[in-house]
Design a protein around this motif. Structure first.
Motif, PDB file in Angstrom:
ATOM      1  N   LEU A  41      36.426  30.442  27.445  1.00 27.42           N
ATOM      2  CA  LEU A  41      37.231  31.002  26.376  1.00 27.42           C
ATOM      3  C   LEU A  41      37.997  32.227  26.847  1.00 27.42           C
ATOM      4  O   LEU A  41      39.065  32.525  26.346  1.00 27.42           O
ATOM      5  N   ILE A  42      37.431  32.949  27.818  1.00 30.41           N
ATOM      6  CA  ILE A  42      38.106  34.114  28.398  1.00 30.41           C
ATOM      7  C   ILE A  42      38.088  33.955  29.918  1.00 30.41           C
ATOM      8  O   ILE A  42      37.033  33.755  30.515  1.00 30.41           O
ATOM      9  N   THR A  43      39.274  34.034  30.508  1.00 29.67           N
ATOM     10  CA  THR A  43      39.393  33.960  31.958  1.00 29.67           C
ATOM     11  C   THR A  43      39.990  35.271  32.446  1.00 29.67           C
ATOM     12  O   THR A  43      41.097  35.629  32.058  1.00 29.67           O
ATOM     13  N   LEU A  44      39.232  35.997  33.264  1.00 30.66           N
ATOM     14  CA  LEU A  44      39.716  37.230  33.890  1.00 30.66           C
ATOM     15  C   LEU A  44      39.978  36.945  35.363  1.00 30.66           C
ATOM     16  O   LEU A  44      39.133  36.368  36.044  1.00 30.66           O
ATOM     17  N   VAL A  45      41.127  37.341  35.843  1.00 31.52           N
ATOM     18  CA  VAL A  45      41.498  37.093  37.233  1.00 31.52           C
ATOM     19  C   VAL A  45      41.341  38.388  38.020  1.00 31.52           C
ATOM     20  O   VAL A  45      41.913  39.420  37.640  1.00 31.52           O
ATOM     21  N   PRO A  46      40.555  38.368  39.108  1.00 33.60           N
ATOM     22  CA  PRO A  46      40.444  39.575  39.939  1.00 33.60           C
ATOM     23  C   PRO A  46      41.825  40.025  40.421  1.00 33.60           C
ATOM     24  O   PRO A  46      42.700  39.188  40.679  1.00 33.60           O
ATOM     25  N   ALA A  47      42.033  41.318  40.532  1.00 32.46           N
ATOM     26  CA  ALA A  47      43.346  41.866  40.875  1.00 32.46           C
ATOM     27  C   ALA A  47      43.935  41.228  42.131  1.00 32.46           C
ATOM     28  O   ALA A  47      45.132  40.935  42.185  1.00 32.46           O
ATOM     29  N   ALA A  48      43.110  40.974  43.134  1.00 36.29           N
ATOM     30  CA  ALA A  48      43.604  40.408  44.392  1.00 36.29           C
ATOM     31  C   ALA A  48      44.075  38.959  44.251  1.00 36.29           C
ATOM     32  O   ALA A  48      44.839  38.470  45.087  1.00 36.29           O
ATOM     33  N   ASP A  49      43.643  38.277  43.201  1.00 36.31           N
ATOM     34  CA  ASP A  49      43.972  36.853  43.032  1.00 36.31           C
ATOM     35  C   ASP A  49      45.041  36.588  41.972  1.00 36.31           C
ATOM     36  O   ASP A  49      45.362  35.439  41.685  1.00 36.31           O
ATOM     37  N   ARG A  50      45.586  37.631  41.381  1.00 32.63           N
ATOM     38  CA  ARG A  50      46.548  37.448  40.299  1.00 32.63           C
ATOM     39  C   ARG A  50      47.899  36.954  40.808  1.00 32.63           C
ATOM     40  O   ARG A  50      48.372  37.392  41.857  1.00 32.63           O
ATOM     41  N   LYS A  51      48.506  36.070  40.011  1.00 35.21           N
ATOM     42  CA  LYS A  51      49.828  35.530  40.335  1.00 35.21           C
ATOM     43  C   LYS A  51      50.875  36.222  39.471  1.00 35.21           C
ATOM     44  O   LYS A  51      50.577  36.670  38.365  1.00 35.21           O
TER      45      LYS A  51
END
Length: 194
Positions: A41-51
């Motif tokens: 329901l919530i997806t957090l993307v680590p800063a290094a993996d963000r597009k």
């Protein structure tokens, strides 16, 4: 995968969602397709993996040009919604509350109206609920398709959080969104970006 193929796949996925959105089927109510609990329901993307987030531009509900580029350097919260969608109506007070609470914290909320041929119902809904942040009029769904390369929508409502560096940092598809949850996600995104 070419952009044309990605868009074709995304349009096919949206067609499948639309085909499954009749009343009475599992996870559907009056054309709304909800999260099924099987996906996060919530997806957090680590800063290094963000597009990089898509640069969204179009017409606002007021008929004036609207662009995410106008809010560069801010954390942007984009909410895919429709006034016909029960969870969208239920979460509106949460979005209003947090948009006002975070207005002086470099956070800009933007709605993305979908599957609503006549925006007058959305304008009336926002007026009644006291929602003052802008919304794109995205009847054709082209703006929501822009997220296909990062965190595509799988349900309505969907909320994306774009970090201050213009990257997709989070996606929320919780049909029972609480203010503390949304605030916590925004806080996490801002802390991880600074």
């Amino acid at each position: 995968m070419s952009r044309t193929l990605r868009v074709t796949v995304a349009i096919g996925a949206l067609a499948l969602v639309a085909a499954c959105s009749g009343g009475g089927r599992d996870r559907t109510t009056d054309g709304y397709v909800g999260a099924d609990g099987k996906n996060d329901l919530i997806t957090l993307v680590p800063a290094a993996d963000r597009k990089p987030a898509p640069k969204l531009a179009g017409e606002g509900l007021d008929g004036k040009p609207l662009s995410t580029a106008d809010f560069a350097g801010k954390t942007i919260v984009i909410n895919l919604w429709g006034p016909w969608c029960p969870p969208c109506r239920a979460e509106a007070p949460v979005l209003k509350e947090i948009s006002e609470e975070y207005a002086d914290k470099d956070v800009q909320f933007i709605g993305m109206l979908t599957r609503t041929p006549d925006p007058s119902s959305a304008i009336a809904f926002n007026r009644k609920k006291g929602i003052s942040y802008p919304s794109f009029a995205d009847e054709g769904g082209s703006l929501e398709l822009e997220f296909v390369d990062s965190l595509p929508t799988q349900a309505i409502p969907t909320t994306w959080v774009i970090d201050s560096e213009g990257r997709v940092a989070a996606r929320i598809m919780d049909p029972k969104l609480r203010a503390s949850t949304l605030a916590g996600v925004i806080d996490d995104v801002q802390k991880s970006t600074s």
